[in-house]
Design a protein around this motif. Sequence first.
Motif, PDB file in Angstrom:
ATOM      1  N   SER A 195       0.830  -1.204   0.000  1.00 59.88           N
ATOM      2  CA  SER A 195       0.000   0.000   0.000  1.00 59.88           C
ATOM      3  C   SER A 195       0.865   1.255   0.000  1.00 59.88           C
ATOM      4  O   SER A 195       0.550   2.249  -0.655  1.00 59.88           O
ATOM      5  CB  SER A 195      -0.928   0.015   1.223  1.00 59.88           C
ATOM      6  OG  SER A 195      -1.828  -1.064   1.181  1.00 59.88           O
ATOM      7  N   SER A 196       1.974   1.215   0.743  1.00 60.45           N
ATOM      8  CA  SER A 196       2.894   2.343   0.779  1.00 60.45           C
ATOM      9  C   SER A 196       3.498   2.588  -0.593  1.00 60.45           C
ATOM     10  O   SER A 196       3.640   3.739  -1.032  1.00 60.45           O
ATOM     11  CB  SER A 196       3.999   2.074   1.807  1.00 60.45           C
ATOM     12  OG  SER A 196       4.980   3.087   1.784  1.00 60.45           O
ATOM     13  N   LEU A 225      -6.501  -3.904  -2.843  1.00 62.86           N
ATOM     14  CA  LEU A 225      -6.521  -3.172  -1.579  1.00 62.86           C
ATOM     15  C   LEU A 225      -7.583  -3.744  -0.650  1.00 62.86           C
ATOM     16  O   LEU A 225      -8.649  -4.165  -1.084  1.00 62.86           O
ATOM     17  CB  LEU A 225      -6.803  -1.686  -1.834  1.00 62.86           C
ATOM     18  CG  LEU A 225      -5.728  -0.928  -2.611  1.00 62.86           C
ATOM     19  CD1 LEU A 225      -6.219   0.473  -2.949  1.00 62.86           C
ATOM     20  CD2 LEU A 225      -4.441  -0.852  -1.815  1.00 62.86           C
ATOM     21  N   ASN A 226      -7.276  -3.751   0.632  1.00 63.59           N
ATOM     22  CA  ASN A 226      -8.217  -4.231   1.644  1.00 63.59           C
ATOM     23  C   ASN A 226      -8.579  -3.072   2.560  1.00 63.59           C
ATOM     24  O   ASN A 226      -7.834  -2.735   3.476  1.00 63.59           O
ATOM     25  CB  ASN A 226      -7.600  -5.372   2.451  1.00 63.59           C
ATOM     26  CG  ASN A 226      -8.524  -5.856   3.560  1.00 63.59           C
ATOM     27  OD1 ASN A 226      -9.715  -5.550   3.556  1.00 63.59           O
ATOM     28  ND2 ASN A 226      -7.983  -6.592   4.509  1.00 63.59           N
ATOM     29  N   SER A 233      -1.446   4.584   4.644  1.00 65.05           N
ATOM     30  CA  SER A 233      -1.163   4.574   3.205  1.00 65.05           C
ATOM     31  C   SER A 233      -2.453   4.405   2.395  1.00 65.05           C
ATOM     32  O   SER A 233      -2.631   5.038   1.360  1.00 65.05           O
ATOM     33  CB  SER A 233      -0.182   3.449   2.855  1.00 65.05           C
ATOM     34  OG  SER A 233       1.089   3.712   3.387  1.00 65.05           O
ATOM     35  N   GLU A 234      -3.346   3.535   2.873  1.00 61.93           N
ATOM     36  CA  GLU A 234      -4.607   3.321   2.142  1.00 61.93           C
ATOM     37  C   GLU A 234      -5.507   4.547   2.207  1.00 61.93           C
ATOM     38  O   GLU A 234      -6.193   4.869   1.241  1.00 61.93           O
ATOM     39  CB  GLU A 234      -5.297   2.069   2.685  1.00 61.93           C
ATOM     40  CG  GLU A 234      -4.609   0.791   2.223  1.00 61.93           C
ATOM     41  CD  GLU A 234      -5.101  -0.446   2.929  1.00 61.93           C
ATOM     42  OE1 GLU A 234      -4.993  -1.533   2.344  1.00 61.93           O
ATOM     43  OE2 GLU A 234      -5.579  -0.332   4.082  1.00 61.93           O
ATOM     44  N   ILE A 235      -5.500   5.224   3.345  1.00 60.60           N
ATOM     45  CA  ILE A 235      -6.247   6.486   3.444  1.00 60.60           C
ATOM     46  C   ILE A 235      -5.697   7.488   2.433  1.00 60.60           C
ATOM     47  O   ILE A 235      -6.447   8.192   1.752  1.00 60.60           O
ATOM     48  CB  ILE A 235      -6.152   7.075   4.870  1.00 60.60           C
ATOM     49  CG1 ILE A 235      -7.005   6.259   5.843  1.00 60.60           C
ATOM     50  CG2 ILE A 235      -6.575   8.533   4.885  1.00 60.60           C
ATOM     51  CD1 ILE A 235      -8.503   6.419   5.647  1.00 60.60           C
ATOM     52  N   ILE A 261     -12.535  13.424   3.146  1.00 55.58           N
ATOM     53  CA  ILE A 261     -11.602  12.428   3.678  1.00 55.58           C
ATOM     54  C   ILE A 261     -10.825  12.996   4.858  1.00 55.58           C
ATOM     55  O   ILE A 261     -10.604  12.320   5.866  1.00 55.58           O
ATOM     56  CB  ILE A 261     -10.646  11.957   2.562  1.00 55.58           C
ATOM     57  CG1 ILE A 261     -11.455  11.276   1.451  1.00 55.58           C
ATOM     58  CG2 ILE A 261      -9.594  10.999   3.116  1.00 55.58           C
ATOM     59  CD1 ILE A 261     -10.692  11.065   0.175  1.00 55.58           C
ATOM     60  N   ILE A 262     -10.426  14.265   4.741  1.00 52.51           N
ATOM     61  CA  ILE A 262      -9.715  14.917   5.845  1.00 52.51           C
ATOM     62  C   ILE A 262     -10.623  15.014   7.068  1.00 52.51           C
ATOM     63  O   ILE A 262     -10.207  14.719   8.196  1.00 52.51           O
ATOM     64  CB  ILE A 262      -9.240  16.319   5.419  1.00 52.51           C
ATOM     65  CG1 ILE A 262      -8.157  16.199   4.343  1.00 52.51           C
ATOM     66  CG2 ILE A 262      -8.710  17.100   6.626  1.00 52.51           C
ATOM     67  CD1 ILE A 262      -7.773  17.510   3.709  1.00 52.51           C
TER      68      ILE A 262
END
Length: 292
Positions: A195-196, A225-226, A233-235, A261-262
Amino acid sequence: MKTIGETLRQIRVSKGLKLKDLAINDISATFISKVERNESNIRLNKFELLLDGLHVSYDEFKYIQNGYSQSSQREFLEKLDYFVINDNLYGIQKLYENEKVLIPEKNPEKSLHFHNMTLALCHIRKLQGKNLPQKYNKLLVKYLLSIDSWGIYELRLFNNAMFIFDCASLVSLTQTAIDRAKYYLQLPGYSDLWSSILSNSLELLIENHEFEFAQKLLTQAEKNLNFEKTTQSEIKIIFLESLIAEKQNAKPFNSSSPEDIITACYCLKAVNWADALNKYLQNWRKENNGNS
């Protein structure tokens, strides 16, 4: 370093288990014995079952395999990460010099110390505002493409060096990382690192205004992606996806704006995540003159 078989036997004996105690489903005691004697290879799914039977994690297994110490590659990468974060040119140069003297004269490009040295040189040149000599770039790509299954070392090597590649090569190598690490994604550490890598690749592409490349990469990688176990990283991937969609006047798959999202991060009390994304967004708005 011990072999997988030797390590399995060491752990089994230390726990007072017999071969028949680990035999389950289609894994026979005879097969386990052959693996321990290095007379047979073992597939990942069966290896994981044996680890479960031994009640040890993959990280614990590797730690024991390395003689209760970190591998030299992992130690090198962790030191490099620390020096890079702190812009410590002296520390990176020392790592470079230490790895250089360990490179064998015969077939040096096949040595991990050669690639460690190349990686350190990448960051030295970056801090000096210089480009990496093309020959090192080519040898690094050649090495990565020669590995059929990327382990932690290859993934971290690429993650640290991705800033030296042009956008087309970056997308291609990221896709290669996705494909060649997929068998290990269930093991501890791999999913987060993967993810990173995707997050960093997307960020580099966006910084270079290569939105079509970024969208292509995101579309191909998203299925791996999970989001049930979301990491920072996923966020950031979700956040970057919303910026890409905004730039292309398209609807993001998560139907959220960057601000949404923030706000969600603040609501989850992930203040550091939210602050980092907010700073990124402010710079983004400034560079794009407030219009996407």
